[in-house]
Design a protein around this motif. Structure first.
Motif, PDB file in Angstrom:
ATOM      1  N   THR A  72      98.388  41.868   8.333  1.00  0.00           N
ATOM      2  CA  THR A  72      99.603  42.323   9.013  1.00  0.00           C
ATOM      3  C   THR A  72     100.819  41.548   8.516  1.00  0.00           C
ATOM      4  O   THR A  72     101.865  42.139   8.218  1.00  0.00           O
ATOM      5  N   LEU A  73     100.672  40.240   8.414  1.00  0.00           N
ATOM      6  CA  LEU A  73     101.793  39.413   7.945  1.00  0.00           C
ATOM      7  C   LEU A  73     102.171  39.745   6.505  1.00  0.00           C
ATOM      8  O   LEU A  73     103.360  39.795   6.168  1.00  0.00           O
ATOM      9  N   ARG A  76     104.080  43.052   6.460  1.00  0.00           N
ATOM     10  CA  ARG A  76     105.440  42.844   6.980  1.00  0.00           C
ATOM     11  C   ARG A  76     106.295  42.047   5.996  1.00  0.00           C
ATOM     12  O   ARG A  76     107.482  42.301   5.857  1.00  0.00           O
ATOM     13  N   SER A  77     105.674  41.108   5.311  1.00  0.00           N
ATOM     14  CA  SER A  77     106.398  40.317   4.319  1.00  0.00           C
ATOM     15  C   SER A  77     106.846  41.195   3.156  1.00  0.00           C
ATOM     16  O   SER A  77     107.997  41.123   2.715  1.00  0.00           O
ATOM     17  N   ALA A  79     107.440  44.286   3.200  1.00  0.00           N
ATOM     18  CA  ALA A  79     108.488  45.189   3.680  1.00  0.00           C
ATOM     19  C   ALA A  79     109.768  44.438   4.047  1.00  0.00           C
ATOM     20  O   ALA A  79     110.760  45.062   4.418  1.00  0.00           O
ATOM     21  N   GLU A  81     110.158  42.389   6.611  1.00  0.00           N
ATOM     22  CA  GLU A  81     110.319  42.496   8.064  1.00  0.00           C
ATOM     23  C   GLU A  81     109.828  41.278   8.840  1.00  0.00           C
ATOM     24  O   GLU A  81     109.728  41.330  10.061  1.00  0.00           O
ATOM     25  N   LEU A  82     109.516  40.188   8.158  1.00  0.00           N
ATOM     26  CA  LEU A  82     108.991  39.013   8.869  1.00  0.00           C
ATOM     27  C   LEU A  82     110.081  38.314   9.670  1.00  0.00           C
ATOM     28  O   LEU A  82     111.205  38.126   9.192  1.00  0.00           O
ATOM     29  N   THR A  83     109.725  37.922  10.870  1.00  0.00           N
ATOM     30  CA  THR A  83     110.603  37.063  11.650  1.00  0.00           C
ATOM     31  C   THR A  83     110.435  35.633  11.129  1.00  0.00           C
ATOM     32  O   THR A  83     109.459  35.342  10.426  1.00  0.00           O
ATOM     33  N   GLU A  86     107.051  34.347  12.093  1.00  0.00           N
ATOM     34  CA  GLU A  86     105.981  34.972  11.314  1.00  0.00           C
ATOM     35  C   GLU A  86     105.927  34.388   9.900  1.00  0.00           C
ATOM     36  O   GLU A  86     104.845  34.212   9.342  1.00  0.00           O
TER      37      GLU A  86
END
Length: 115
Positions: A72-73, A76-77, A79, A81-83, A86
């Motif tokens: 998942t991380l 998201r990375s 894309a 989109e990581l906070t 995260e």
């Protein structure tokens, strides 16, 4: 800088007086959380504390939960989109992976040497 007034028990007051001007630093440190849940560190430490054989080290894998979270991380990375938290989590997984890879590389020597 903000000023905060707290009511604390007398015995705690004495301890706080002893730390003096380090109190903001100590409060900041106490509020920091590890990037990964504690049970993940326990899983790895318990494995290492079990004195695994070279074969067990080579066979060591993350739990399904860890694999799922890492995937998942990574998605998201990719894309973007990581906070920030995260990103810290992903960085910690990468540090752990590096340590495990080094352990496995050291164990490989024991498994490939001739008697």
């Amino acid at each position: 800088m903000a000023k905060i007034t707290l009511e604390v028990p007398d015995d705690l007051k004495e301890q706080l007086v002893q730390v003096g001007n380090r109190l903001p630093e100590l409060l900041a440190l106490s509020l920091q959380q590890p990037p990964l849940p504690a049970h993940i560190y326990h899983y790895i430490l318990n494995f290492l504390a079990s004195q695994p054989t070279p074969e067990e080290i080579l066979a060591f894998r993350p739990t399904l939960e860890m694999q799922t979270r890492l995937k998942t991380l990574l998605v998201r990375s990719k894309a973007g989109e990581l906070t920030p938290s995260e990103q810290q989590e992903l960085d910690e997984y990468e540090r752990i992976e590096h340590i495990i890879v080094m352990l496995k590389a050291g164990s490989l020597h024991h498994l490939t040497r001739t008697v």
